[in-house]
Structure formats: structure tokens, C-alpha cells
Design an enzyme around this catalytic site. Structure first.
Site, PDB file in Angstrom:
ATOM      1  N   HIS A 203      12.065  26.128  49.027  1.00  0.00           N
ATOM      2  CA  HIS A 203      11.604  27.160  48.090  1.00  0.00           C
ATOM      3  C   HIS A 203      12.454  28.426  48.093  1.00  0.00           C
ATOM      4  O   HIS A 203      12.248  29.315  47.277  1.00  0.00           O
ATOM      5  CB  HIS A 203      10.118  27.482  48.296  1.00  0.00           C
ATOM      6  CG  HIS A 203       9.764  28.246  49.532  1.00  0.00           C
ATOM      7  ND1 HIS A 203       9.447  29.587  49.497  1.00  0.00           N
ATOM      8  CD2 HIS A 203       9.648  27.874  50.812  1.00  0.00           C
ATOM      9  CE1 HIS A 203       9.132  29.986  50.717  1.00  0.00           C
ATOM     10  NE2 HIS A 203       9.247  28.970  51.533  1.00  0.00           N
ATOM     11  N   CYS A 327       6.026  36.843  55.886  1.00  0.00           N
ATOM     12  CA  CYS A 327       5.023  36.443  56.880  1.00  0.00           C
ATOM     13  C   CYS A 327       4.305  37.666  57.436  1.00  0.00           C
ATOM     14  O   CYS A 327       3.173  37.587  57.877  1.00  0.00           O
ATOM     15  CB  CYS A 327       5.670  35.723  58.051  1.00  0.00           C
ATOM     16  SG  CYS A 327       6.640  34.345  57.527  1.00  0.00           S
TER      17      CYS A 327
HETATM   18  N1  PLP Z   1      12.903  30.384  58.752  1.00  0.00           N
HETATM   19  C1  PLP Z   1      13.259  31.475  58.067  1.00  0.00           C
HETATM   20  C2  PLP Z   1      14.464  32.251  58.490  1.00  0.00           C
HETATM   21  C3  PLP Z   1      12.512  31.890  56.953  1.00  0.00           C
HETATM   22  O1  PLP Z   1      12.887  32.985  56.275  1.00  0.00           O
HETATM   23  C4  PLP Z   1      11.390  31.120  56.573  1.00  0.00           C
HETATM   24  C5  PLP Z   1      10.539  31.525  55.424  1.00  0.00           C
HETATM   25  O2  PLP Z   1      10.449  32.676  55.090  1.00  0.00           O
HETATM   26  C6  PLP Z   1      11.061  29.979  57.330  1.00  0.00           C
HETATM   27  C7  PLP Z   1      11.840  29.642  58.409  1.00  0.00           C
HETATM   28  C8  PLP Z   1       9.877  29.123  56.991  1.00  0.00           C
HETATM   29  O3  PLP Z   1      10.143  28.303  55.900  1.00  0.00           O
HETATM   30  P1  PLP Z   1       8.922  27.704  55.020  1.00  0.00           P
HETATM   31  O4  PLP Z   1       8.349  28.851  54.250  1.00  0.00           O
HETATM   32  O5  PLP Z   1       9.567  26.671  54.164  1.00  0.00           O
HETATM   33  O6  PLP Z   1       7.956  27.112  55.988  1.00  0.00           O
END
Ligand code: PLP
Length: 385
Positions: A203, A327
């Protein structure tokens, strides 16, 4: 609206949706079925895997489709650490950097809580960089897996992944990188990077939310986390999301085409935006590295404000961005990334991140820079009133 939050997510690209459509409708088979519908789904999945392998410079059999970046990170950290510990119980340590995404950090902490591992944390400097010296100082003969993200999601700093991987290999330690933010902006050739495992999320690239892929080099042991029907060569059971795999493959292939030119173009726009914000906002501090940074991320602290108040004001002016990572959105806690970089809590709480996709224009960014100057001045004047 000027959308400057592409590091949080991106819309699905039309070409991606069109590539997915048949597998959501007429060609809806289960790739494990032995009739013609199943066979055509299995062929689509194999085609998607081959395209992703071309984009990442690896073999199709080295790829596992997942439900996103979070699952890919969990599978890499837990799967490699548990498999190596089972083969050699002296391997009891995990090395991560101080600015990992929670998907990596919390996977390591889980292993600490429930499987007797110790987590070592490589520090970053004031620009968010894990220097090879600092990393080497944290490696240990008992390290089961080391993980340092390719590019940081809050400040955009790009790590010297190939150098770090080579240091880990000096002690026979597998090296994983979270390339979720790097994808689309930086080269993703797994051989040139020398990584043993790499996570990608759909995404951030114009594929739907809820799809990702984990590369794991063939000689690297991996313990599966999901048990069941043995799909994905036993590494990730569960009926495969064929349409999502096709979408991810289409998005990655499109992202690879013209990547250096696109990155150069957006990096120049980013630098203009950073200069305009620093010129227009007294006391503004750019966070992250000056040159080793994602083309798509401009991040600042605005001392004397609160990041959340600046965001609200910017949204009222039609500019959408974020205080750090999606997050942590809505939380007033200082960003652990910025505190690890040495920012005091009071300054870290004033962080604002602007992240672009390839459609961003100089005009959008000029408008946004003016809005930032107004927002920060407004929030400061309320604070001093
Ligand atoms: N790792 C990083 C550096 C991210 O920026 C993100 C999402 O913001 C993720 C992992 C997690 O990915 P997903 O949203 O597909 O679970």
C-alpha cells in the site's frame, strides 16, 4: 486538498486495479484447486511471483506473499531467529536499530519475552544514521538475526544497508532489512544490497492495503509462523490472495521503471520545499540526514508548537500530512525515533512529516510551505497568548 502523507499510504493505481480485477471476478479460483479455474489462479500467482522476483533481483522461490509489511517483518525476525535457535541454542540475541518500525521492534521484544532472546539495539547518530562502526560494535557471535531498516518512515534517513549486511555476514549472521518505505524510491536489488531477507508492503506503492512480500535468501532457514495447508512452500499457510499478489507485482514493476529519474525529480522538489520551510519558519529544524534521505520525505521540528496542533491547522488550510508515523498518529508522546536521535522530548513532540508521491508538483509544495509558515506562526501565537 494537497495530500502530503504518502508514507502513510497511497491510493491504488488504476493499472494495479485493472490487473487485479480478473482475479476478483471471473478468474476467482483457489490456486490449490486442480480444475481449470484453480490452475489459472495458480498461473497468475506464479506470474506475479516471477515479476516480483525480477523487480527484486532474486528467485521466485525466495519470495513469500504476506498480508503486508507488518507480517513480512514478523516472519523475518521471528522466523529466522527461531529457526536458527532451533539449530544452535547458543544463538540467543537479536540486533535491531534504535529507530525500527514497531513491526520489527515488537517482534524482537516478543522473542525476548517468550523465547529467552536478548535484544541488542544499535544506536543512531543525530541524523538517524546507523553507522557501520556503531553497528559492528553491537554484533555478537550469538546474534541469531540482525535487522536495520533501509529507510526510516519518520525522518527518511537511508541506511548503508549493503555495508551493514556485509558486517553481519562477517560473523555469519543473517541480515534483514525493512524496505517498506524504500520501495519505489531506492534500488531494491537484493543481490546488490547483500541482504538475506527484505520486507515490502503493497500500500505504499499503489497496491491495496493488506498485501506484502518477504524475500528470504534460499540458504536462510525460516520457521513458519502460520501453520495449515502448507501454501507458499510451507512458509505461510493460508489460501493465497491471488489478486493482491498480482496487484503488488504490477505496482512493484511500475515502481522499478524509471525509478532513478523519478527519485531525482522528487528529491529536487523535496529540497526546494525544505529550503522554503526553513526560510519561512523561524527556528524550524530539519530532521534526518541532509543527503542520505528518501526523495519523498521532508521532516521537521517546529519548537514552540505541538506537532498535532500544526497538523490540525494545516488540514484546515487543505494540507494533509502527519506528525510522524501513521501508527503513532493522535498520540502526543514524543517520537521514539527522534528521541533516539537525541532530540529532547519537548522538541520531539513538535515533529511534522511531509511525504510525497511521484505526482507531487512544485506548485503544491510552494502552497504547502506557505501554509506551514502560517500554521506554525498561528500555533505559536496561541501558545504565547
Ligand atoms: N515498516 C515500515 C517502515 C512502515 O513504514 C510500515 C507502515 O507504515 C510497516 C513496516 C508496516 O507495513 P503494513 O502497513 O503493510 O503492515
Amino acid at each position: 486538498m494537497i495530500f502530503l502523507d504518502a508514507a502513510a499510504t497511497t491510493p491504488v493505481r488504476r493499472e494495479v486495479l485493472e490487473a487485479m480485477w480478473p482475479y476478483l471476478t471471473g478468474e476467482f479460483g483457489n490456486p490449490s484447486s486442480h480444475h481449470s479455474l484453480g490452475e489459472s489462479a495458480a498461473a497468475a500467482l506464479a506470474g506475479a511471483r516471477a515479476s516480483v522476483a525480477r523487480a527484486l533481483g532474486c528467485r521466485p522461490g525466495e519470495l513469500t506473499f504476506t498480508s503486508g509489511g507488518t507480517e513480512a517483518d514478523n516472519l523475518a525476525i521471528k522466523g529466522i531467529a527461531l529457526a536458527r535457535q532451533a539449530a544452535d541454542p547458543r544463538l540467543k540475541r537479536i540486533l535491531i536499530s534504535a529507530i525500527e518500525h514497531p513491526a520489527v521492534e515488537e517482534s524482537a521484544r516478543y522473542l525476548e519475552r517468550f523465547h529467552g532472546f536478548t535484544v541488542d539495539v544499535a544506536p543512531v547518530d543525530g541524523t538517524g544514521l546507523v553507522t557501520p562502526e556503531a553497528f559492528a560494535g553491537c554484533l555478537h557471535p550469538g546474534t541469531a538475526v540482525a535487522s536495520v531498516m533501509y529507510a526510516n518512515n519518520e525522518v527518511g534517513t537511508v541506511q548503508p544497508v549493503a555495508a551493514l549486511a556485509a558486517l553481519a555476514h562477517g560473523l555469519d549472521i543473517p541480515f534483514h532489512t525493512d524496505a517498506v518505505q524504500a520501495a519505489g524510491w531506492l534500488p531494491l536489488d537484493t543481490k546488490a544490497l547483500g541482504v538475506d531477507a527484505m520486507s515490502i508492503s503493497g500500500h505504499k506503492l499503489g497496491a491495496p492495503k493488506g498485501c506484502g512480500v518477504l524475500f528470504v535468501r534460499s540458504r536462510t532457514r525460516l520457521e513458519p509462523l502460520l501453520h495449515g495447508g502448507g501454501q507458499e512452500r510451507g512458509r505461510r499457510s493460508g489460501t493465497e490472495n491471488v489478486a493482491a499478489a498480482v496487484g503488488l507485482a504490477t505496482a512493484l514493476t511500475m515502481a522499478k521503471a524509471g525509478q532513478p529519474e523519478r527519485s531525482g525529480h522528487v528529491a529536487a522538489l523535496r529540497d526546494g520545499f525544505i529550503a522554503a520551510v526553513l526560510a519561512g519558519v523561524p527556528g524550524a529544524v530539519r530532521t534526518g540526514h541532509c543527503s542520505e534521505r528518501l526523495p519523498s520525505v521532508a521532516s521537521f521540528c517546529f519548537p514552540g508548537t505541538s506537532g498535532e496542533s500544526v497538523l490540525l491547522d494545516l488540514e484546515r488550510q487543505g494540507v494533509v500530512c502527519s506528525s510522524g508515523s501513521a501508527c503513532a498518529a493522535g498520540s502526543d508522546a514524543p517520537s521514539p525515533v527522534l528521541t533516539a536521535m537525541g532530540f529532547p522530548d519537548a522538541v520531539a513532540q513538535t515533529a511534522v512529516r511531509f511525504s510525497f508521491d511521484a505526482t507531487v508538483t512544485a506548485g503544491d509544495l510552494a502552497t504547502a510551505a506557505e501554509a506551514v509558515a502560517r500554521a506554525v506562526a498561528g500555533v505559536r501565537s496561541l501558545g504565547s497568548a
